[in-house]
Design an enzyme around this catalytic site. Structure first.
Site, PDB file in Angstrom:
ATOM      1  N   ASN A  84     -64.914   4.246  17.402  1.00  0.00           N
ATOM      2  CA  ASN A  84     -64.345   5.526  17.345  1.00  0.00           C
ATOM      3  C   ASN A  84     -65.102   6.616  18.025  1.00  0.00           C
ATOM      4  O   ASN A  84     -66.202   6.437  18.535  1.00  0.00           O
ATOM      5  CB  ASN A  84     -64.001   5.851  15.820  1.00  0.00           C
ATOM      6  N   HIS A 114     -90.927   4.657  16.095  1.00  0.00           N
ATOM      7  CA  HIS A 114     -92.359   5.273  16.533  1.00  0.00           C
ATOM      8  C   HIS A 114     -93.274   4.758  15.457  1.00  0.00           C
ATOM      9  O   HIS A 114     -92.857   4.573  14.201  1.00  0.00           O
ATOM     10  CB  HIS A 114     -92.345   6.607  16.497  1.00  0.00           C
ATOM     11  N   GLY A 141     -67.371   5.879   9.216  1.00  0.00           N
ATOM     12  CA  GLY A 141     -67.885   6.839   9.807  1.00  0.00           C
ATOM     13  C   GLY A 141     -69.019   7.570   9.266  1.00  0.00           C
ATOM     14  O   GLY A 141     -69.175   7.539   8.245  1.00  0.00           O
ATOM     15  N   ARG A 179     -76.737   0.116  -0.352  1.00  0.00           N
ATOM     16  CA  ARG A 179     -77.095  -1.114  -0.918  1.00  0.00           C
ATOM     17  C   ARG A 179     -75.924  -1.686  -1.354  1.00  0.00           C
ATOM     18  O   ARG A 179     -74.733  -1.074  -1.352  1.00  0.00           O
ATOM     19  CB  ARG A 179     -77.798  -0.551  -2.351  1.00  0.00           C
TER      20      ARG A 179
END
Length: 186
Positions: A84, A114, A141, A179
Site C-alpha cells: 500500500n 550500524h 500499516g 510479540r
C-alpha cells in the site's frame, strides 16, 4: 580483495560511500521517482519502471506510490505481492518476500544497521542483516521490520508493531516490541 558491494551483500562492514554503491542508489532513486510521479495507477509504463527498479520481483507485484528503496535489486518478491501507499525498504541486504504477502501503508523494512560501539559507528561504515517474509503474510500499516528478522508464512503483524525478533508461522503478533499474541487457525 572483495568489493564494497560484495561485503554489503555478505552482511559485512562496508563503506556506503563507495562510488559503485552511490551510483546504484542514485539509479534506484531515479527509477522510484519516475514510478512515483506516474499518474496512471495500472499503466503498463508504470509497471515496466517498477520491474526495472525491482528486477527480482514477479511481474504481478503491485505497489501504490509513493514507494522508496535503496537499491531495488535486493528485493526478491513472489507472486501477487501488494504494497500500500508510502512503504520504504532499505534493501542493503536481501529482502525475500513470499507469495501473496500484503503490506499496509507506511510499512518500513530495514536491513541496514550500524555498530553499537561509537568508535566503530563513527568510521562511516555500516552493515546489514537480511529479512525473510513468508507466503501469505499480512503486515499491518505503520509496522517496522528491523534488520535480520524472519516472519513465518501465514503470520499477521498488527498495525504499528516494531518487529525486532522472528515471528513464527501462523501467528498473530503485535506491539512494540512485537510479540506473539495468539495462533491463527487455518
Amino acid at each position: 580483495m572483495r568489493t564494497e558491494k560484495e561485503k554489503m551483500i555478505a552482511g559485512e562492514m562496508y563503506s556506503p560511500s563507495d562510488p559503485q554503491l552511490s551510483e546504484e542508489r542514485k539509479n534506484a532513486r531515479m527509477l522510484f521517482q519516475a514510478f512515483n510521479a506516474m499518474r496512471e495507477p495500472e499503466s503498463t509504463a508504470r509497471q515496466q519502471v517498477l520491474l526495472k527498479l525491482l528486477p527480482n520481483a514477479r511481474p504481478d507485484i503491485f505497489i501504490e506510490p509513493p514507494f522508496y528503496c535503496d537499491y531495488g535489486y535486493n528485493i526478491v518478491a513472489g507472486s501477487r505481492v501488494f504494497f500500500n501507499f508510502n512503504c520504504t525498504i532499505l534493501d542493503v541486504a536481501p529482502v525475500t518476500i513470499g507469495h501473496r504477502a500484503m503490506f499496509g501503508p507506511n510499512v518500513q523494512i530495514y536491513t541496514a544497521t550500524h555498530p553499537l560501539e561509537a568508535e566503530a559507528r563513527s568510521s562511516g561504515k555500516e552493515y546489514a542483516k537480511p529479512i525473510h517474509i513468508g507466503d501469505d503474510v499480512w503486515i499491518g500499516g505503520g509496522a517496522i521490520l528491523c534488520p535480520g528478522v524472519s516472519i513465518g508464512s501465514r503470520a499477521v503483524i498488527g498495525a504499528g508493531s516494531v518487529v525486532a525478533r522472528d515471528v513464527p508461522a501462523g501467528t498473530f503478533a503485535a506491539g512494540n516490541p512485537c510479540r506473539v499474541i495468539r495462533q491463527i487457525e487455518g
